[in-house]
Design an enzyme around this catalytic site. Structure first.
Site, PDB file in Angstrom:
ATOM      1  N   LYS A  76       0.760  -1.151  -0.011  1.00 27.21           N
ATOM      2  CA  LYS A  76      -0.015   0.080  -0.046  1.00 27.21           C
ATOM      3  C   LYS A  76       0.849   1.325  -0.069  1.00 27.21           C
ATOM      4  CE  LYS A  76      -4.061   1.956   2.707  1.00 27.21           C
ATOM      5  NZ  LYS A  76      -4.703   1.866   3.913  1.00 27.21           N
ATOM      6  N   SER A 150      -9.326   1.547   3.159  1.00 28.58           N
ATOM      7  CA  SER A 150      -8.684   2.411   2.081  1.00 28.58           C
ATOM      8  C   SER A 150      -7.532   1.768   1.288  1.00 28.58           C
ATOM      9  CB  SER A 150      -8.028   3.540   2.979  1.00 28.58           C
ATOM     10  OG  SER A 150      -7.008   2.909   3.913  1.00 28.58           O
ATOM     11  N   SER A 174      -9.755  -0.660   7.219  1.00 29.04           N
ATOM     12  CA  SER A 174      -8.988  -0.684   6.142  1.00 29.04           C
ATOM     13  C   SER A 174      -8.451  -1.926   5.611  1.00 29.04           C
ATOM     14  CB  SER A 174      -8.188   0.438   5.826  1.00 29.04           C
ATOM     15  OG  SER A 174      -8.868   1.650   5.789  1.00 29.04           O
TER      16      SER A 174
END
Length: 599
Positions: A76, A150, A174
């Site tokens: 990420k 997210s 997330s």
């Protein structure tokens, strides 16, 4: 090697052991990125030559010295990877890190290869996956649905089989919501178990690095490597890796029926009920728990203290570059500029009161099972109500880090409309192994393909560390010797150890035998087109205890070899065919417990 090559860790290592070059794996990864035709998944992909150069540093294939040898993963883009920009999905914020985040370094040292940096809700603020200035990642299962955030890009990359696993972060869900919406596993560790050194913070007191994988085994393998204490991280904690033995019957808390929130999504309501039935079928005891105080805790996350903490993480940049923020993200952070220290302390006081109130509730059960998300939303529905729908997705996730719990999101099947169904198992801090063990059994019972790949769940992995102590014998029990049933005490007296709940291969029939006290079933092997999978338990005994146990088994029961659905086989109970005269065929119930409950 075919484009259909599965990318779970075991399958890749088997291919490497057979001579498949890692360079071809790199080319296959890059090909899959191109075939996905989804520019929203990655913000940055490493150059092919750089990846090939990294391959040359691995040395010869050695999965013992390097347990992630040649395994591709994605990161990420709020987690540092040396030589690749970190943007947090905000191009004006970008910087080029000179060293890996602590968790990335540990995984690379274990032989894993970083393919690239994945998209996210900007500054990890959101559960929807669309709050990004880049292209929006498409949900891997249904492009009309939001991908979840997210950690959207990390989840989609894993679900599409582009990488074997990926790293996300989790503050409010997330690392769980995108897993549930893309039919993969999302492991959210205990806060502090994985270092956040080299991670752009959202709420530093709550942030976790999370792990997306196609299977629970793979997620756990990555966790074991990455969970190391870090003296540079003030929030790092050492939980150790000594898991307590899994008890055969666990007490699992579930939201009381009147407290469950699905916002009108009947398909998700039914899927959750089916998951609870699966847990009960494994022998666990479900207890309904009032959930109002959990929801009240969840509501704190987007009030006072923790909104201010998000603003504090990027205050200087926000104050000088307000135009660089996504409109929704700007609205959230902008609201924090009006908060005071008084607001923050009020939040701390409210949380402490709720933690004190909920502590005995959490301690009263072994773990909890909640829906991962209460509903699926389409991109169009989110566009109409961006704040409300995002908030609703966090119904069962927002309270977890505030209450210092660990969790794992796991696929449980398909809803009646074909969309993914998922639950999240939660427990108090440090019980990561417990939730993973139960998640493993649930996932295997779902008989799902992995992510959006169509690959089947591989045979049960048993690492050397997890293998049975030398000399112990596995025993499959199917009836009155199951945990909690009348003859289980015979196993307990011999100091047998429960290993796991399991299912037979789909080639057995189960009968209720006449004239037995206590009531007993008989298991008979047949051909696959005539049989079904039957719920069983696996216990372990010493050779001496096994001999004593077998010697006491009365006819018409006996011990033979029982094939299990994961491809393994163990000694276990079978019945002589002569005993079936007058017996009732109860195969349709799928197991002795289910039959007893119906009787």
């Amino acid at each position: 090697m075919s484009n259909s090559q599965a990318f779970d860790i075991g399958s890749l290592h088997a291919a490497y052991a057979g001579g498949w070059p890692v360079s071809e794996m790199i080319d296959l990864v890059l090909s899959r990125i191109e075939q996905a035709a989804d520019p929203g998944i990655f913000i940055e992909v490493a150059e092919r030559q750089a990846l090939l150069n990294e391959v040359t540093t691995l040395g010869s294939f050695d999965p013992v010295a390097k347990p992630l040898w040649g395994i591709p993963f994605a990161v990420k883009d709020n987690i540092d990877v040396a030589g690749l920009p970190t943007t947090a999905a905000c191009p004006d914020y970008a910087y080029l890190p000179q060293k890996d985040a602590a968790v990335v370094r540990l995984l690379r040292e274990a032989g894993a290869i970083v393919i690239g940096k994945t998209n996210l809700d900007q500054f990890a603020t959101g559960l929807v996956g669309v709050r990004t200035p880049y292209s929006i990642p498409r949900n891997a299962v249904d492009p009309n649905l939001v991908p979840g955030g997210s950690s959207s890009g990390s989840a989609v990359a894993t679900a599409r089989g582009i990488v074997s696993f990926s790293l996300g972060t989790d503050t409010a869900g997330s690392g769980r919501i995108p897993a549930g919406l893309n039919n993969i596993v999302g492991l959210k560790p205990s806060v502090g178990a994985l270092s956040t050194t080299g991670v752009v913070p959202a709420c530093r007191t709550l942030d976790c690095v999370s792990i997306f994988a196609l299977t629970v085994d793979d997620a756990w393998s990555v966790f074991e490597i990455a969970a190391k204490p870090d003296p540079e991280d003030a929030y790092s904690r050492d939980f150790g890796m000594n898991a307590t033995p899994l008890r055969p019957v666990l007490t699992i808390g579930v939201p009381a029926k009147e407290d469950r929130q699905f916002f009108g999504d009947e398909a998700m309501t039914a899927a959750y009920a089916q998951a609870l039935h699966a847990l009960a079928s494994l022998g666990h005891r479900l207890v309904e728990i009032p959930f109002d105080d959990f929801y009240a805790t969840a509501n704190l996350l987007y009030e006072g203290a923790w909104v201010a903490e998000r603003y504090a993480a990027v205050k200087d940049f926000f104050d000088s570059h307000p135009q660089s923020f996504h409109p929704v993200t700007h609205r959230i952070y902008g609201a924090a500029t009006t908060l005071t220290a008084v607001d923050a302390f009020r939040g701390f006081y409210a949380l402490q009161a709720l933690k004190r109130k909920l502590a005995p509730v959490i301690a009263s059960v072994d773990l909890f099972c909640v829906p991962t998300a209460p509903c699926h939303y389409t991109v169009a529905e989110l566009d109409a109500e961006p704040i409300r729908e995002n908030s609703r997705l966090g119904t069962y996730t927002n309270f977890v880090n505030l209450l210092d719990m660990c969790g794992i999101a796991v696929p449980t099947g398909k809803r009646k409309d074909g969309l993914p169904a998922s639950v999240t198992l939660l427990a108090s801090s440090g019980k990561d192994a417990l939730v993973a063990d139960v998640a493993r059994a649930l996932h295997r019972g779902s008989d799902l393909s992995l992510g959006a790949t169509g690959w089947r769940l591989p045979a049960r992995k048993q690492s050397p560390e997890a293998a049975a102590p030398s000399g112990l014998i596995d025993l499959v029990v199917v009836g009155a010797h199951l945990s909690g049933l009348p003859l289980n005490h015979q196993l307990q007296t011999l100091k047998a150890c429960f290993v796991r709940a399991a299912k037979t291969a789909p080639s057995y029939r189960l009968y209720a035998l006449p004239g037995q006290t206590p009531p007993k079933p008989g298991l008979v092997r047949v051909t696959e087109d005539e049989g079904a999978s039957i719920d069983v338990e696996v216990w372990q005994l010493t050779p001496e205890a096994f001999g004593n146990f077998v010697a006491a088994i009365p006819a018409p029961l006996g011990i033979g070899t029982v094939a299990l659905s994961d491809g393994t086989s163990c000694k276990g109970f079978l019945v002589e065919s002569v005993a079936l005269s007058g017996a009732s065929d109860i195969t349709a119930y799928g197991g002795w417990r289910r039959y007893l409950k119906s009787a």
